[in-house]
Enzyme design. Structure first.
Site, mmCIF file in Angstrom:
data_model
loop_
_atom_site.group_PDB
_atom_site.id
_atom_site.type_symbol
_atom_site.label_atom_id
_atom_site.label_comp_id
_atom_site.label_asym_id
_atom_site.label_seq_id
_atom_site.Cartn_x
_atom_site.Cartn_y
_atom_site.Cartn_z
ATOM 1 C CG ASP A 183 -1.582 -1.177 1.659
ATOM 2 O OD1 ASP A 183 -1.025 -2.264 1.503
ATOM 3 O OD2 ASP A 183 -2.699 -1.036 2.166
ATOM 4 C CG ASP A 204 -2.727 -3.914 -0.776
ATOM 5 O OD1 ASP A 204 -3.827 -3.319 -0.796
ATOM 6 O OD2 ASP A 204 -2.551 -4.948 -0.131
ATOM 7 C CG ASP A 205 -5.920 -0.545 -0.794
ATOM 8 O OD1 ASP A 205 -6.734 -0.836 -1.676
ATOM 9 O OD2 ASP A 205 -5.942 -1.046 0.347
ATOM 10 C CG HIS A 226 -5.128 -4.339 -4.311
ATOM 11 N ND1 HIS A 226 -5.071 -5.063 -3.148
ATOM 12 C CD2 HIS A 226 -4.443 -5.063 -5.244
ATOM 13 C CE1 HIS A 226 -4.386 -6.194 -3.355
ATOM 14 N NE2 HIS A 226 -3.985 -6.205 -4.612
ATOM 15 N NE ARG A 259 -10.299 -2.516 -2.409
ATOM 16 C CZ ARG A 259 -9.493 -3.556 -2.160
ATOM 17 N NH1 ARG A 259 -9.943 -4.791 -2.291
ATOM 18 N NH2 ARG A 259 -8.244 -3.353 -1.811
ATOM 19 C CE LYS A 261 -10.745 -3.215 1.578
ATOM 20 N NZ LYS A 261 -9.516 -4.047 1.535
#
Ligand SMILES: *[C@@H]1O[C@H](CO)[C@@H](O)[C@H](O)[C@H]1NC(C)=O
Ligand SMILES: *[C@@H]1O[C@H](CO)[C@@H](O)[C@H](O)[C@H]1NC(C)=O
Length: 365
Positions: A183, A204-205, A226, A259, A261
């Site tokens: 990330d 990743d993010d 991500h 995204r 979550k």
């Protein structure tokens, strides 16, 4: 054309001339240049400017610049390297108020992450050091820093009034050498964070906001990871995300574009989040994914409504996903997604989801 003015140096350079000597603290606030980490750490509160010139940080040691005197400037010059050890880090930690952190032209903080990469990131395998803690780095700025090949997550941000400008995270080597959970910017319990013109290639993010308020991410370029993420939200000590704007950014060759979550069975809230002028391409999982079913880092398929997502604005979020990907997926709990305003949302190239639940009015899957 800009030229960089040479810094006035008021004190003797320390460390640079006696790098093998035991670290000694200088007496007055001076402009200091260091070529070893121990001297820099020993003298950190005494220097008005701390220039870190080609520092090699020993294995298992944090380049600890916490507790700096207000007004201190930190300049990374040349290549900063880090010895190898399995440990959780961080490799660098800086705190204080009214601190200016800068990367000189051509400078790089090189994690040489391949030494740790095993495809497992923070989920197992070798213990990997996080890279850069900006915790209690308040009313401060970080500008022009280039991070290369982080072992695992890069910036951990827990601060108030911190701007990060022209940051590069280049973990491209991790695509083929086992980089995971790299990330770029993880934000928690923070207010007034502004990240401008970040250039990220990771696994990743690109950004992940777990909690915090009044956060802006603008002008970002995100590749390989991500996507632009809120969450996961819930199950931590701070579970409020409020007033986050992610705008004028591109996401390419990544698992997701946009995204959000939230955690299954948890409580908290996500409100006043705006994604504006987001362009995506080469997305392999979801163009836009909003789901309220996360547990232990994975989706369960069963959403709950304890972390409502309200006042979510998507304005001009466009682009394409790969043919095997899903364009938009929304899995909300009963009544926990409301007051969403989506305009100019157009994601093409993949399939429509048949599994969306509790989609708020005015929005479609
Ligand atoms: C942070 O910035 C906000 C908005 O500019 C300001 O109201 C607040 O006083 C600042 N806080 C600190 C600790 O500087
Ligand atoms: C939202 O955050 C931005 C960026 O920090 C700030 O300028 C703005 O005042 C905040 N809006 C509200 C309603 O607090």
């Amino acid at each position: 054309m800009h030229t960089i003015q040479p810094l006035l140096t008021y004190g003797l350079a320390v460390g640079a001339v006696l790098s093998s000597a035991a670290p000694t603290a200088v007496e007055k606030r001076a402009s200091c240049t260091f070529t070893d980490a121990a001297s820099a750490m020993a003298s950190k509160t005494a220097c008005s400017t701390i220039t870190l010139n080609n520092i090699a940080v020993p294995a298992g040691t944090t380049l600890d610049l916490t507790g700096l005197t207000s007004g201190t400037r930190v300049i990374f010059e040349g290549t900063t390297t880090f010895g190898y050890q399995e440990w959780s880090g961080p490799l660098v930690s800086i705190s204080g108020t009214d601190i200016t952190v800068q990367g000189a032209s051509g400078s790089v903080l090189d994690g040489d992450g391949a030494r740790w990469w095993d495809g497992q990131g923070s989920n197992g395998g070798k213990t990997k050091p996080k890279f850069f803690y900006a915790h209690s780095l308040d009313s401060s700025s970080i500008t022009g820093i280039t991070i290369k090949n982080s072992p695992v997550q890069v910036f951990s941000i827990q601060s108030n009034n911190l701007s990060l400008t022209d940051i590069t995270v280049d973990d491209a080597d991790g695509d083929t050498q086992g980089g995971h959970n790299t990330d770029a910017f993880d934000i928690g319990s923070s207010t007034y964070i502004t990240i401008t013109n970040a250039n990220v290639h990771n696994q990743d993010d690109c950004i992940a906001v777990n909690s915090g308020e009044n956060i802006i991410f603008t002008g970002g370029t995100c590749t390989g990871g991500h996507g632009l993420s809120i969450g996961s939200v819930g199950g931590r000590s701070d579970n409020t995300v409020k007033n986050v704007t992610i705008e004028h950014s591109t996401v390419t060759n990544s698992q997701n574009g946009v995204r959000i979550k939230t955690v299954y069975g948890a409580t908290g809230s996500v409100s006043e989040v705006t994604y504006s002028n987001i362009q995506m391409s080469g997305i392999t999982n979801y163009g836009i994914v909003i789901e309220q079913d996360y547990e232990n880092g994975s989706p369960t398929g069963t959403p709950t409504n304890g972390v409502p997502i309200t006042d979510l604005t998507l304005n001009t979020v466009t682009g394409s996903v790969s043919s095997g990907a899903t364009e938009i997926y929304i899995l909300c709990g009963s009544g926990s997604c409301s007051s969403w305003t989506w305009t100019g949302v157009s994601i093409t190239g993949g399939s429509k989801s048949t599994k969306c639940e509790n989609v708020p009015s005015g929005v479609s899957c």
